[in-house]
Scaffold this active site. Sequence first.
Site, short mmCIF file in Angstrom:
data_model
loop_
_atom_site.label_atom_id
_atom_site.label_comp_id
_atom_site.label_asym_id
_atom_site.label_seq_id
_atom_site.Cartn_x
_atom_site.Cartn_y
_atom_site.Cartn_z
N ASP A 132 39.75 41.62 41.29
CA ASP A 132 40.07 41.42 42.75
C ASP A 132 39.25 42.41 43.69
OD1 ASP A 132 41.75 39.76 41.37
OD2 ASP A 132 43.68 40.23 42.28
N SER A 479 49.66 39.11 45.53
CA SER A 479 48.61 38.55 44.87
C SER A 479 48.17 37.13 45.21
CB SER A 479 49.22 38.75 43.25
OG SER A 479 48.41 37.72 42.74
#
Length: 576
Positions: A132, A479
Amino acid sequence: MNVRTTIIDKMRLPSRHVTEGPHRAPHRSYYYAMGLTREQIHQPFVGVASCWNEAAPCNISLMRQAQAVKKGVAASNGTPREFCTITVTDGIAMGHEGMKSSLVSRDVITDSIELTMRGHCYDALVGLAGCDKSLPGMMMAMCRLNVPSIFIYGGSILPGNFRGRPVTVQDVFEAVGKHSVGDMSLEDLEELEQVACPSAGSCGAQFTANTMATISEAIGIALPYSAGAPAPYELRDQFCALSGEKIMELISLNIRPRDIVTRKALENAATVVAASGGSTNAGLHLPAIAHECGIEFDIFDVAEIFKRTPYIADLKPGGRYVAKDLFEVGGIPLLMKTLLDEGYLHGDCLTVTGRTIAENLENVAWNPDQDVIRPAGNPITPTGGVVGLRGNLAPDGAIVKVAGMSTLKFTGPARCFDSEEACFEAVSRREYQEGDVLVIRYEGPKGGPGMREMLSTTAALYGQGMGDKVALITDGRFSGATRGFCIGHVAPEAAECGPIGLLRDGDIIEIDAIEGKLNVKLSDVELEERKRNWKPRETGFGSGVIWKFAQTVGSARYGAVTHPGARGEKSSYADI
């Protein structure tokens, strides 16, 4: 492989400071010690940076792919110089104190690449990233240094198979919630965890990694189709080698990241996020990338684009498909082509191909034999999969992912927690009521410190069957795998005496993702009274890198950045 034979004059490039002239003989001796020839020393130096490590499958294939990049550079008369930087993988860091390292790692990645490039005077950068924060971290470094650069995504993981049903790591997180209420046995949970992640690669759905990978193509800093191929596909090596060749063209043409990452390109990037139902984290990282270019582009600019963009990609977590499916029906260019045709993209933006977005997409034909992507003129929903919010509870904005949601309004009493752990514990024990608005605060960039993601909590709620029966708001993050009415990036954060820090249990919170509003039913007088009685809280960090991050980090509204950016720049590294 198309080998470029043009010899580039190094006297206009940074590496001349370490290779040219009699006074650099000591420097050249080091290069001879590493086996370089005279010709290689006097060619352009290309930094090949990867976030390879053994922390998670997202990063494990990056070293192999970096070797393919180096072959492409060498074949085109460049000298590749490989180096690695760190990665904190969110899937491993999730749900405990380790998550405070995640956002901090984005800036450490950027800073470490800058220092390596500056210290060794490399002329260009090819960057490979998998998990990420490493994707925006790499792109931020490219924009900060402003040397010719190409981004490469390491590729997504393949979907797992659980008793004939495709699964991702999202299913495992949600299975924890099912197990906590007796809806899944420990044996089934153990079987699921062993089959959910069957290969190398980043999380397969439109979570943060794939969202930022999609952005890399839309913003023009990655080669078309390169972000879609899954990590195990040998095709990835071809994209890597081609990127190595193309970087030499960019050096020759002097095409730099800030020529590519313009205001229009950032708008294109925000458009593909909304159209693909991407991660809310894009609302944090796009302003940070803009900051490195000296462009004002905050969460409200992102939200304005989200508001006018149709949601057309049926991708998990809100939809049915994963990145592999999108790639196999036409990839990110298919998504971009229909958006361009319907007027949602700026086609005149330059890309690393040396051509514009419109030129890159000119020969992309619509694939009618698929249902992963809908035509932009016939969307799943007319507004984007991600929505910006504002109100007296979030004067500086907040963000929510609505892709796949049927209910876009929610009103309920606040249930306040001053850490993720406290909320997760209450959820695990079912100590909340249907209709509650769970509030997790003091998890912002400064107050956390580190602005943690809350997937463990939201997944547990979904696993308990309560994902659409409660709402959750936080000054932290979510998330990309999060689903349900979950609002993050609430700013100002609690640690800055933002309204979220003034809430009390029972305060009525109103969320309207149609109108883009987030309010608490309190008068301005009451909020001011509570502000007078508010006291700052100490974090658990008095030293170290997370403490250092907390001293300099700014609001989530502007990307949670830690330095003045290009607007404070005295000179560009690329021009030393």
